[in-house]
Every structure is written in structure tokens, then in C-alpha cells.
Enzyme design. Structure first.
Site, PDB file in Angstrom:
ATOM      1  N   CYS B 101      28.572  15.765  50.601  1.00 11.84           N
ATOM      2  CA  CYS B 101      29.180  16.615  51.091  1.00 11.84           C
ATOM      3  C   CYS B 101      30.477  16.783  50.611  1.00 11.84           C
ATOM      4  CB  CYS B 101      29.442  16.339  52.726  1.00 11.84           C
ATOM      5  SG  CYS B 101      30.571  17.378  53.904  1.00 11.84           S
ATOM      6  N   CYS B 104      33.723  17.422  53.262  1.00  7.96           N
ATOM      7  CA  CYS B 104      34.300  16.510  53.976  1.00  7.96           C
ATOM      8  C   CYS B 104      33.321  15.174  54.103  1.00  7.96           C
ATOM      9  CB  CYS B 104      34.542  16.556  55.521  1.00  7.96           C
ATOM     10  SG  CYS B 104      33.163  17.559  56.421  1.00  7.96           S
ATOM     11  N   SER B 105      32.333  14.827  54.872  1.00  8.55           N
ATOM     12  CA  SER B 105      31.362  13.867  54.939  1.00  8.55           C
ATOM     13  C   SER B 105      30.437  13.995  55.782  1.00  8.55           C
ATOM     14  CB  SER B 105      32.283  12.425  55.513  1.00  8.55           C
ATOM     15  OG  SER B 105      32.814  13.064  56.681  1.00  8.55           O
ATOM     16  N   CYS B 106      29.899  15.140  56.141  1.00  5.99           N
ATOM     17  CA  CYS B 106      28.814  15.454  56.865  1.00  5.99           C
ATOM     18  C   CYS B 106      27.684  14.516  56.313  1.00  5.99           C
ATOM     19  CB  CYS B 106      28.527  16.894  56.840  1.00  5.99           C
ATOM     20  SG  CYS B 106      29.853  18.170  57.447  1.00  5.99           S
TER      21      CYS B 106
END
Lengths: 114, 201
Positions: B101, B104-106
Site C-alpha cells: 500500500c 498508507c497501509s491498507c
């Protein structure tokens, strides 16, 4: 984003890749609290996760613009916390001034004089 | 000696925020506890591993999974708003898939739990796209030059699950035995499944 600007993932830096599956989900208790707060707010409809994620992306991008990717000050949940604070402030749910006053009060309570 | 806490101390800000949220009645401490416990104890890569093992043993399920990941994992009772739309991508000798991702950090929480630290690091998020083969090498994964690497960038709408190739030597294995071989990293594409006991790779 140029690849040369990016530091190595390996070595003994903070960015070295842990390769086991057994690492902790959270490194410190406060990380779990601020994660849990955001999800709990979403579950009861008090936080729009899309709005939160947009804020999180903005926080992360802003940090990256001012730091080297291998900077050891990188802390994902600090960005999460900052993003959550901003969304809650914008929504009128928790004012930044209230938050800072409470943090100051807690700091006094947690400090100890000998 | 008096030592004061820095107001930028994230633990202090987190505690202040939680106290205010609880006082305002927006959430309870118990609600936060329940979320944390759920993510720390109930969620984790074993849910994704079940999906992969089912796909390895049931060709019809595999077809459904690759056609509509969200519906196929729902058959196994996995899903919810925190998964969004799931796309399953299958590794073959020709193509190796890898998930990142960049913004961000999906991550597919209900299938894999919360992401590991490296998944959230700026270095991985940037380099997975710019130089995936080098990144995989640092994970100890050296792919043949003829294997193409496809990098999938997660978004708020779409999460990805890599279906790794079934390891050799597992012909007689049960679905449960197979699930035990499916590592978290193999479902993100930064690793391979474990080899079955007794098989040398």
C-alpha cells in the site's frame, strides 16, 4: 519517487525487515489504544473511515516529505494518532486545545518529584 | 529530581485522547478493549491460510475465489466492512504477485490480521514498486529471471490476497495440513509457503 532516495531495508537499522511471522501486533500499549479507539469509533458510526484514511495518508505523506525513508523517527502509529486527532478536531468532537490541556494534566500527574 | 513528560510523547497524547473520548461518551474503554482483543487474539493470518488451502484442494472454490474474492471468503465466514473488496491474485511459474500500500497501509485485516511493521515502513512502500525483485531478494526470495513480478497497490476500496503456489510434496495432505504451511508473507507475496515436513527444497 526515485529509488536512489530510498535507504536499504536491510541491516541493523530500524527499517530492517523482521522476517518471522511471530512479531507482536503492537509494539507498545498506547499503539493498541489509539488503533482500538479509531476502530471503535468507526463501529459506532462516530468516525468515517474514508475520511480518516485520507487524513492518515496526508499525515504519512507530510512526514515523508520532511524525512529520509530510513529515518529512525518513523513511527506509524504516531501518524495514526495525529490523523485521528485532526479528524476529531475537524468534526468538533475533540478540540485540540482540550486534548493538549488534558495531556498537560496527565503529564503533571505522571511526573514524580523526589 | 523532577522529570516531566514531553507533551509530544505519543503515549501521553493517546491517553489524553482516550480519556476525553470516554468522558464525552463517544466510546467506552470496554469497546476499545474489545477491538484490541479481537485484533490481537482472534484475527491473524490463519484465516487467509484457510482460504488458500481451500483453493488448493477445491478447484471450483479456486475459480470462485479468483473471480470474486469478497464472495468466496464470505463463504468461509470471513468479511465485513474492514475487508472492503477483496481481489485474490494467483502465483504461477510465470507470474509472482506482491502486495503493497504505497499511500498508507491498507491491508486485508480480516484475512491476515494487522500488517507487520515492515509493511508500513516508508522503505517497503516505496521500494516494492520501484525495485520489487531487489526487495524480494532481501526477504530471501530469489525468483527466476523469467518469472514476472506483478505489484498490486492496495487502496481504500480494494485489498489483495496472494494465492501462492501449492508446495511440491503435498499431494496427500489434508486441507488443515496445507493451511499450516501457508505463511503470512506468502499471502503478501514476500515469501513462499513453508515446505512440508520431510521435503527438502
Amino acid at each position: 519517487m526515485s529509488a536512489d532516495a530510498v535507504g536499504p531495508l536491510d541491516g541493523d537499522r530500524a527499517t530492517a525487515l523482521p522476517r518471522s511471522n511471530g512479531e507482536l501486533v503492537f509494539e507498545t500499549p498506547w499503539q493498541s489504544r489509539v488503533f482500538g479507539a479509531a476502530v471503535a469509533l468507526q463501529r459506532r458510526g462516530a468516525l468515517d473511515f474514508e475520511e480518516f484514511r485520507a487524513e492518515l495518508i496526508e499525515e504519512i505523506q507530510a512526514w515523508q516529505r520532511s524525512h529520509h525513508p530510513a529515518d529512525e523517527g518513523w513511527a506509524y502509529y504516531e501518524r495514526w494518532q495525529a490523523a485521528l486527532e485532526r479528524v476529531l478536531a475537524r468534526r468538533g468532537l475533540v478540540a485540540t486545545t482540550d486534548l493538549e490541556a488534558r495531556a498537560a494534566a496527565l503529564a503533571r500527574a505522571w511526573s514524580h518529584d523526589h | 529530581v523532577s522529570h516531566s513528560h514531553d507533551l509530544d510523547d505519543p503515549g501521553l497524547r493517546a491517553a489524553a485522547l482516550e480519556a476525553l473520548l470516554v468522558e464525552k461518551g463517544l466510546i467506552s474503554t470496554d469497546a476499545i478493549d474489545a477491538v484490541v482483543e479481537h485484533y490481537e487474539r482472534d484475527l491473524g493470518p490463519r484465516h487467509g491460510a484457510r482460504v488458500v488451502a481451500r483453493a488448493w484442494t477445491d478447484p471450483d472454490y479456486r475459480t470462485r475465489l479468483l473471480a470474486d474474492g469478497t464472495a468466496a471468503v464470505a463463504e468461509l465466514g470471513i468479511g465485513g466492512v474492514e475487508l472492503n473488496t477483496l481481489v485474490a491474485v494467483e502465483n504461477t511459474p510465470e507470474v509472482h504477485n506482491m502486495v503493497v500500500c504505497t499511500l498508507c497501509s491498507c491491508y486485508p485485516w480480516p484475512l491476515l490480521g494487522l500488517p507487520p511493521k515492515w509493511y508500513k515502513d516508508p522503505a517497503y512502500r516505496a521500494r516494492a514498486v520501484a525495485e520489487p525483485r531487489a526487495v524480494l531478494r532481501e526477504f530471501g526470495l530469489e525468483l527466476p529471471q523469467e518469472t514476472a513480478i506483478r505489484v498490486w497497490d492496495s487502496t481504500s476500496e480494494v485489498r489483495y490476497l496472494v494465492v501462492p503456489m501449492r508446495p511440491d510434496g503435498t499431494e496427500g495432505a489434508t486441507e488443515g495440513e496445507l493451511a499450516a504451511l501457508v505463511t503470512r508473507d506468502s499471502m503478501v507475496g514476500t515469501g513462499l509457503p513453508a515446505a512440508p515436513a520431510g521435503v527438502l527444497t
